[in-house]
Design an enzyme around this catalytic site. Structure first.
Site, mmCIF file in Angstrom:
data_model
loop_
_atom_site.group_PDB
_atom_site.id
_atom_site.type_symbol
_atom_site.label_atom_id
_atom_site.label_comp_id
_atom_site.label_asym_id
_atom_site.label_seq_id
_atom_site.Cartn_x
_atom_site.Cartn_y
_atom_site.Cartn_z
ATOM 1 N N VAL A 157 55.671 30.536 -2.976
ATOM 2 C CA VAL A 157 54.244 30.229 -2.883
ATOM 3 C C VAL A 157 53.986 28.988 -3.729
ATOM 4 C CG1 VAL A 157 51.898 31.065 -3.258
ATOM 5 C CG2 VAL A 157 53.694 32.670 -2.580
ATOM 6 N N ASP A 217 51.903 48.364 0.593
ATOM 7 C CA ASP A 217 52.591 47.726 -0.539
ATOM 8 C C ASP A 217 51.590 47.305 -1.604
ATOM 9 O OD1 ASP A 217 54.866 46.967 -1.894
ATOM 10 O OD2 ASP A 217 54.941 44.964 -1.020
#
Length: 685
Positions: A369, A480
């Site tokens: 990222v 998650d």
């Protein structure tokens, strides 16, 4: 608690060491036990006396029953005791059944000392007692254990698994049709390496045939995930159980015998077309035949071509409907329908300085990222899927489709997407304070999170989850939820991120089953980690773990001290029951946060991590509890404790012990037949 874990591991080894080819008498066999979470009773209490009365009556009642089955209750609430006992139906006599059940009562009270809920399994019988009425529910196969052979088959796994399924389904059908014992055994011829597969299926006789078959079907459904390719295995539960092996393990002859599975016949060449021509005048037959062939061949070719086109057209029209998963869709049309989100690769390269390492924010599940700035000055975070991640494209499409349709202040906002030059990029709003875990678990940075900020984070995540589960047009299961997937903006407003593993439910859908369990151990609900069952209550469990992490500043996994509990849930539960919960709060909160509010948040967290999904509250209820000071909270039940192995939680594992091997420590040594199941998976699901 460490002593409890050590004792449990010893019992696991004892269970393996005690096995032999023919099951020993119950008195000599170490049982497999499941100790419930309904609390403890005290010595000489009314509950213990009620158990003693059941221990005197049930062995006699089970042996006197044609079905070798008994159940009953003694006492009144809150000291009432319920119990159920069942002996295996393959020719066990009344005396052996009575002795097995009597021994089960003794062992259960030793292995689950002063536990009000205990289950013990032997080869010959099993017993459960509890202070909760489980007798009326014949559809819940509580306290299941999955036991597996450590050896794999040498035959092709697909063929062997298929043969096991055929045998067990036939045996289950036969058992459900047996009105007396709901019990059956069977055998099936297979191949040279495993000439015969043997199977057994049984339900409690108070079940209806339909409930019995449904219970067994659910248990058979665990085979692909846990027992695929194993030479033997079984699933034991309070209401139904099954077992299969490549050697005979039951007494007497089988209830049914199945032939070897048939293989598809070899393809045969097309048969010649015999055409008997009509009688024709001499000299004209060849001419007539040539004309007929000349006319027939184009017609046949045209018919075949038209049929093929029609078939392909119908198949293409039907295919999207058949392939549409019940949980979510990732069709190309979903992506093409949101053209306004498409960004050019050159724009993103410029925004991130060509994905410079200095702009790298971190590493996700499928790639890195990066921080970037668009030409209009908007700060962004670019999720760049790894080029080598073939699996991640499905998760990326899934995330794109889901997030683009969701709008909430506590969900991260999708800015755009780019699928050019073999790049797969998702662009989100930039969160300057990054994820919770980067602050929460750092001793110095965690001081930034005062009580007000932590409450704000808990409330925000709760509202975001309620939107996903109950308020949006879609019903989303995140699967998650964890500290690293909750991002914080400039004023610490939390935003749930990373929907790559999320699933979309229909409006009336409440549960789904998967053979691929994905997510993060430590946050996984027990029914998902062990059975692949996920629902909105799975995310509630993860949220409960997250609350406890935020309050304590401790990670959900890993050991803290050998003298303490092995994980966060057990540590919190110990202090909760002892009334010392403030001692494990984050040091930066002690004396600076209202003790009553902290206790309330811990209480809500424990309600969310209860073992049974039914006991966990809905997120709308959680939000009411968080915002109201007058709502009374029920007492939480003891959460499930997982045993970590090599730094991770282990839910299913198998160990092999060589024949005649000597165990050490407090484990009794013993010889095992090489044909018997090496069984160590004893965690309840």
């Amino acid at each position: 608690m460490a002593a409890v874990v050590s004792e449990r591991l010893v019992l696991l080894l004892l269970a393996v060491a005690s096995l032999s080819l023919l099951a020993p008498p119950a008195a000599a066999q170490t049982p497999w036990q499941v100790c419930g979470n309904s609390g403890n009773y005290t010595a000489n209490s009314t509950y213990q006396r009620n158990l003693a009365r059941l221990a005197a009556a049930l062995p006699r009642n089970a042996s006197a029953s044609p079905a070798l089955f008994a159940k009953g209750s003694v006492g009144s609430v809150p000291e009432i005791a319920y119990a159920l006992a069942l002996c295996r139906g393959d020719g066990a006599n009344a005396t052996a059944c009575s002795a097995c059940v009597a021994t089960a009562f003794q062992d259960a009270q030793q292995l689950c000392a002063f536990g009000m809920d205990a289950t013990v399994y032997y080869d010959a019988c099993y017993l459960r007692f509890s202070n909760r009425n489980f007798l009326d529910d014949t559809t819940s196969n509580d306290n299941e254990l999955i036991l597996m052979n450590a050896q794999n088959v040498s035959s092709p796994v697909e063929a062997f698994d298929a043969a096991v399924r055929v045998l067990l389904n036939a045996t289950g059908d036969y058992a459900a049709a047996n009105s007396t014992r709901l019990f059956a055994t069977g055998e099936e011829a297979f191949d040279a390496a495993n000439p015969t597969i043997y199977g057994l299926a049984q339900c409690t006789p108070d079940m209806s045939p339909a409930d019995c078959r449904s219970c067994l079907g659910d248990s058979f459904g665990l085979i692909p995930q846990y027992l695929s390719g194993r030479r033997g295995g079984r699933v034991l539960g309070v209401r139904c159980n099954f077992r299969y092996e490549v050697y005979p393990f039951f007494t007497g002859g089988p209830s049914l015998r199945l032939p070897a599975p048939s293989s598809p016949p070899p393809a045969l060449p097309p048969a010649p077309v015999n055409v008997t021509p009509a009688a024709t005048p001499p000299g004209r037959s060849k001419n007539k035949t040539g004309i007929a062939v000349a006319i027939a061949l184009p017609i046949v070719a045209a018919v075949l071509a038209i049929s093929t086109v029609c078939f392909c057209f119908l198949w293409r029209r039907r295919r999207p409907a058949e392939e549409q998963a019940p949980s979510y869709s990732t069709n190309a049309g979903d992506i093409e329908s949101i053209d306004s989100l498409l960004l050019d690769i050159s724009t993103l390269r410029s925004a991130t300085d060509n994905f410079a390492e200095s702009n790298r924010l971190g590493e996700g599940g499928f790639g890195a990222v990066y921080k970037g700035v668009l030409p209009d000055g908007q700060e962004i975070a670019v999720k760049r899927l790894s080029q080598s991640s073939g699996q991640g494209i499905q998760e990326l499409k899934n995330e794109l489709v889901l997030v683009a349709k969701l709008q909430h202040k506590n969900l991260v906002r999708l800015v755009g997407v780019c699928l050019q030059e073999h790049e797969k990029l998702l662009v989100y709003e930039y969160m300057p304070n990054r994820s919770i875990d980067t602050i929460l678990f750092d001793p110095e940075k965690s001081k930034e999170l005062d009580w007000g900020k932590r409450v704000k984070i808990i409330n925000g995540v709760a509202r975001g989850l309620q939107y996903l589960q109950e308020d949006s047009q879609l019903k989303i299961i995140h699967r998650d939820l964890k500290a690293s997937n909750v991002l914080l903006d400039f004023d610490y407003t939390p935003k749930i991120s990373d929907f790559g593993l999320a699933r979309l439910f229909g409006g009336d859908q409440s549960r789904e089953v998967t053979n691929r369990v994905v997510g993060t151990y430590g946050y996984m609900a027990p029914e998902y980690a062990m059975r692949g069952h996920y629902s909105i209550k799975s995310d509630v469990f993860s949220f409960g773990v997250l609350i406890l992490e935020i309050l304590t500043g401790r990670r959900s996994s890993g050991s803290f001290n050998i003298e303490q509990s092995v994980d966060l849930l057990s540590l919190v539960w110990e202090h909760w029951t002892m009334g010392t919960i403030v001692e494990i709060m984050d040091p930066s909160l002690r004396g600076k946060a209202p003790a009553e509010q902290m206790l309330k948040c811990v209480h809500i967290g424990l309600l969310c991590v209860q073992d049974n999904p039914v006991d966990r509250p809905m997120m709308s209820t959680v939000n009411v509890m968080l915002s109201s000071g007058t709502v009374s909270l029920q007492a939480p039940l003891k959460p499930v404790f997982f045993i970590p192995k090599s730094g991770y939680y282990s839910t299913v594992y198998s160990e092999s012990y060589p024949t005649g091997s000597q165990s050490t420590g407090n484990v009794v040594s013993g010889a095992m037949s090489p044909n018997e199941v090496s069984i160590t998976e004893l965690e309840p699901r």
